[in-house]
Design a protein around this motif. Sequence first.
Motif, mmCIF file in Angstrom:
data_model
loop_
_atom_site.group_PDB
_atom_site.id
_atom_site.type_symbol
_atom_site.label_atom_id
_atom_site.label_comp_id
_atom_site.label_asym_id
_atom_site.label_seq_id
_atom_site.Cartn_x
_atom_site.Cartn_y
_atom_site.Cartn_z
ATOM 1 N N ALA A 45 20.793 2.703 29.383
ATOM 2 C CA ALA A 45 19.446 3.051 28.954
ATOM 3 C C ALA A 45 18.521 1.849 29.099
ATOM 4 O O ALA A 45 18.920 0.712 28.844
ATOM 5 C CB ALA A 45 19.468 3.520 27.498
ATOM 6 N N VAL A 46 17.295 2.135 29.507
ATOM 7 C CA VAL A 46 16.247 1.121 29.617
ATOM 8 C C VAL A 46 15.013 1.688 28.927
ATOM 9 O O VAL A 46 14.599 2.816 29.214
ATOM 10 C CB VAL A 46 15.927 0.795 31.096
ATOM 11 C CG1 VAL A 46 14.746 -0.157 31.196
ATOM 12 C CG2 VAL A 46 17.150 0.226 31.794
ATOM 13 N N TYR A 47 14.426 0.895 28.039
ATOM 14 C CA TYR A 47 13.233 1.332 27.323
ATOM 15 C C TYR A 47 12.008 0.613 27.872
ATOM 16 O O TYR A 47 11.979 -0.610 27.958
ATOM 17 C CB TYR A 47 13.379 1.055 25.820
ATOM 18 C CG TYR A 47 12.155 1.445 25.036
ATOM 19 C CD1 TYR A 47 11.789 2.782 24.926
ATOM 20 C CD2 TYR A 47 11.371 0.492 24.414
ATOM 21 C CE1 TYR A 47 10.660 3.149 24.220
ATOM 22 C CE2 TYR A 47 10.243 0.852 23.692
ATOM 23 C CZ TYR A 47 9.896 2.182 23.599
ATOM 24 O OH TYR A 47 8.775 2.556 22.905
ATOM 25 N N LEU A 67 12.083 6.136 27.314
ATOM 26 C CA LEU A 67 13.471 5.711 27.460
ATOM 27 C C LEU A 67 14.023 6.392 28.700
ATOM 28 O O LEU A 67 13.983 7.618 28.812
ATOM 29 C CB LEU A 67 14.309 6.118 26.239
ATOM 30 C CG LEU A 67 15.772 5.700 26.311
ATOM 31 C CD1 LEU A 67 15.915 4.216 25.997
ATOM 32 C CD2 LEU A 67 16.622 6.544 25.373
ATOM 33 N N TYR A 68 14.494 5.586 29.646
ATOM 34 C CA TYR A 68 15.166 6.082 30.840
ATOM 35 C C TYR A 68 16.657 5.915 30.589
ATOM 36 O O TYR A 68 17.098 4.831 30.168
ATOM 37 C CB TYR A 68 14.745 5.278 32.072
ATOM 38 C CG TYR A 68 13.258 5.317 32.328
ATOM 39 C CD1 TYR A 68 12.696 6.367 33.032
ATOM 40 C CD2 TYR A 68 12.425 4.306 31.856
ATOM 41 C CE1 TYR A 68 11.323 6.409 33.265
ATOM 42 C CE2 TYR A 68 11.059 4.347 32.090
ATOM 43 C CZ TYR A 68 10.519 5.389 32.789
ATOM 44 O OH TYR A 68 9.168 5.439 33.016
ATOM 45 N N TYR A 69 17.447 6.958 30.838
ATOM 46 C CA TYR A 69 18.866 6.836 30.549
ATOM 47 C C TYR A 69 19.713 7.707 31.467
ATOM 48 O O TYR A 69 19.239 8.671 32.059
ATOM 49 C CB TYR A 69 19.156 7.157 29.082
ATOM 50 C CG TYR A 69 18.935 8.602 28.700
ATOM 51 C CD1 TYR A 69 20.006 9.492 28.634
ATOM 52 C CD2 TYR A 69 17.672 9.080 28.405
ATOM 53 C CE1 TYR A 69 19.816 10.813 28.278
ATOM 54 C CE2 TYR A 69 17.467 10.396 28.057
ATOM 55 C CZ TYR A 69 18.542 11.258 27.989
ATOM 56 O OH TYR A 69 18.351 12.567 27.646
ATOM 57 N N CYS A 70 20.967 7.320 31.541
ATOM 58 C CA CYS A 70 21.968 8.065 32.284
ATOM 59 C C CYS A 70 23.235 8.053 31.431
ATOM 60 O O CYS A 70 23.682 6.990 30.986
ATOM 61 C CB CYS A 70 22.210 7.409 33.641
ATOM 62 S SG CYS A 70 23.425 8.293 34.640
ATOM 63 N N HIS A 125 17.520 10.334 33.403
ATOM 64 C CA HIS A 125 16.687 11.214 32.589
ATOM 65 C C HIS A 125 15.704 10.343 31.826
ATOM 66 O O HIS A 125 15.892 9.132 31.712
ATOM 67 C CB HIS A 125 17.550 12.030 31.630
ATOM 68 C CG HIS A 125 18.623 12.791 32.334
ATOM 69 N ND1 HIS A 125 18.377 13.941 33.040
ATOM 70 C CD2 HIS A 125 19.938 12.540 32.492
ATOM 71 C CE1 HIS A 125 19.501 14.382 33.583
ATOM 72 N NE2 HIS A 125 20.463 13.534 33.266
ATOM 73 N N GLU A 126 14.681 10.961 31.301
ATOM 74 C CA GLU A 126 13.722 10.193 30.515
ATOM 75 C C GLU A 126 13.246 11.012 29.340
ATOM 76 O O GLU A 126 13.242 12.249 29.377
ATOM 77 C CB GLU A 126 12.539 9.733 31.361
ATOM 78 C CG GLU A 126 11.681 10.828 31.923
ATOM 79 C CD GLU A 126 10.558 10.281 32.801
ATOM 80 O OE1 GLU A 126 9.383 10.455 32.407
ATOM 81 O OE2 GLU A 126 10.865 9.681 33.844
ATOM 82 N N ILE A 127 12.885 10.283 28.299
ATOM 83 C CA ILE A 127 12.334 10.927 27.120
ATOM 84 C C ILE A 127 11.180 10.069 26.619
ATOM 85 O O ILE A 127 11.287 8.847 26.558
ATOM 86 C CB ILE A 127 13.403 11.145 26.024
ATOM 87 C CG1 ILE A 127 12.803 11.900 24.853
ATOM 88 C CG2 ILE A 127 14.034 9.830 25.595
ATOM 89 C CD1 ILE A 127 13.820 12.467 23.909
ATOM 90 N N HIS A 128 10.082 10.733 26.317
ATOM 91 C CA HIS A 128 8.911 10.043 25.789
ATOM 92 C C HIS A 128 9.065 9.942 24.274
ATOM 93 O O HIS A 128 9.385 10.928 23.604
ATOM 94 C CB HIS A 128 7.632 10.802 26.166
ATOM 95 C CG HIS A 128 7.413 10.817 27.639
ATOM 96 N ND1 HIS A 128 6.676 9.857 28.283
ATOM 97 C CD2 HIS A 128 7.865 11.654 28.607
ATOM 98 C CE1 HIS A 128 6.673 10.102 29.584
ATOM 99 N NE2 HIS A 128 7.391 11.197 29.807
ATOM 100 N N LEU A 129 8.847 8.763 23.757
ATOM 101 C CA LEU A 129 9.020 8.501 22.339
ATOM 102 C C LEU A 129 7.678 8.179 21.699
ATOM 103 O O LEU A 129 6.728 7.806 22.381
ATOM 104 C CB LEU A 129 10.004 7.342 22.139
ATOM 105 C CG LEU A 129 11.389 7.596 22.754
ATOM 106 C CD1 LEU A 129 12.213 6.317 22.776
ATOM 107 C CD2 LEU A 129 12.115 8.695 21.996
ATOM 108 N N GLU A 130 7.631 8.327 20.379
ATOM 109 C CA GLU A 130 6.405 8.073 19.628
ATOM 110 C C GLU A 130 6.675 7.026 18.564
ATOM 111 O O GLU A 130 7.816 6.865 18.104
ATOM 112 C CB GLU A 130 5.930 9.361 18.946
ATOM 113 C CG GLU A 130 5.623 10.489 19.890
ATOM 114 C CD GLU A 130 5.297 11.785 19.156
ATOM 115 O OE1 GLU A 130 5.453 11.828 17.911
ATOM 116 O OE2 GLU A 130 4.899 12.738 19.817
ATOM 117 N N ARG A 131 5.622 6.349 18.158
ATOM 118 C CA ARG A 131 5.728 5.417 17.036
ATOM 119 C C ARG A 131 6.347 6.161 15.844
ATOM 120 O O ARG A 131 5.920 7.273 15.532
ATOM 121 C CB ARG A 131 4.341 4.896 16.683
ATOM 122 C CG ARG A 131 4.323 3.855 15.598
ATOM 123 C CD ARG A 131 2.899 3.429 15.310
ATOM 124 N NE ARG A 131 2.202 3.058 16.547
ATOM 125 C CZ ARG A 131 1.988 1.801 16.934
ATOM 126 N NH1 ARG A 131 2.392 0.807 16.199
ATOM 127 N NH2 ARG A 131 1.353 1.564 18.069
#
Length: 132
Positions: free
Chosen positions: A6-8, A15-18, A55-61
Motif C-alpha cells: 500500500a502507498v498513501y 490509498l493505492y493498494y494491492c 486498487h485505490e480508495i479515497h479517504l477523508e480526514r
Amino acid sequence: ATVLYAVYDDDKRVLYYCNAGHNYPILKKKDGSFRFLKIGGPIIGINESIVFQQHEIHLERGDSLVFYTDGITEALNPFTDEYGEDRLIDVIKSYSNEGAEFLCDRIYDEVNNFMSGTDQYDDMTLIVMNIV
C-alpha cells in the motif's frame, strides 16, 4: 505467502493498494462505520500467470485504517479459541476516537490479555493509520 502493498498519497488522500491473499485491512470511516477492504487476489506464487491489480480508495480526514497479520486474529487463548475479527472490530470501535499509536497499543494489550499467557505461535504485526 500473502502480500499487502500500500502507498498513501497525502496530497490526494488516496490509498493505492494491492492485496495478494493477505488479511483485509479495516477501514473505519469518520462517521463511525466500518468495512473491510475486500478487494484483492489469491496468495502470491500459486500461479505465475496471475496479474495482480492495483486498487485505490479515497479517504477523508477522520478516517482510520488498520492493517494486521493473521497472528492478531488467530491468536489463541488457553481454550484454543481464536481472537477473531469481531473482537478486533470491538477494540477499534471502543477506541475509535483515539490516536493511531494509542489504538495500536490497545489492540496489542487486548490480544495479549485474551491469550492469558498462551504461547504466541505466529507473528503479530499491526499498523494503524489515521487520516488527519
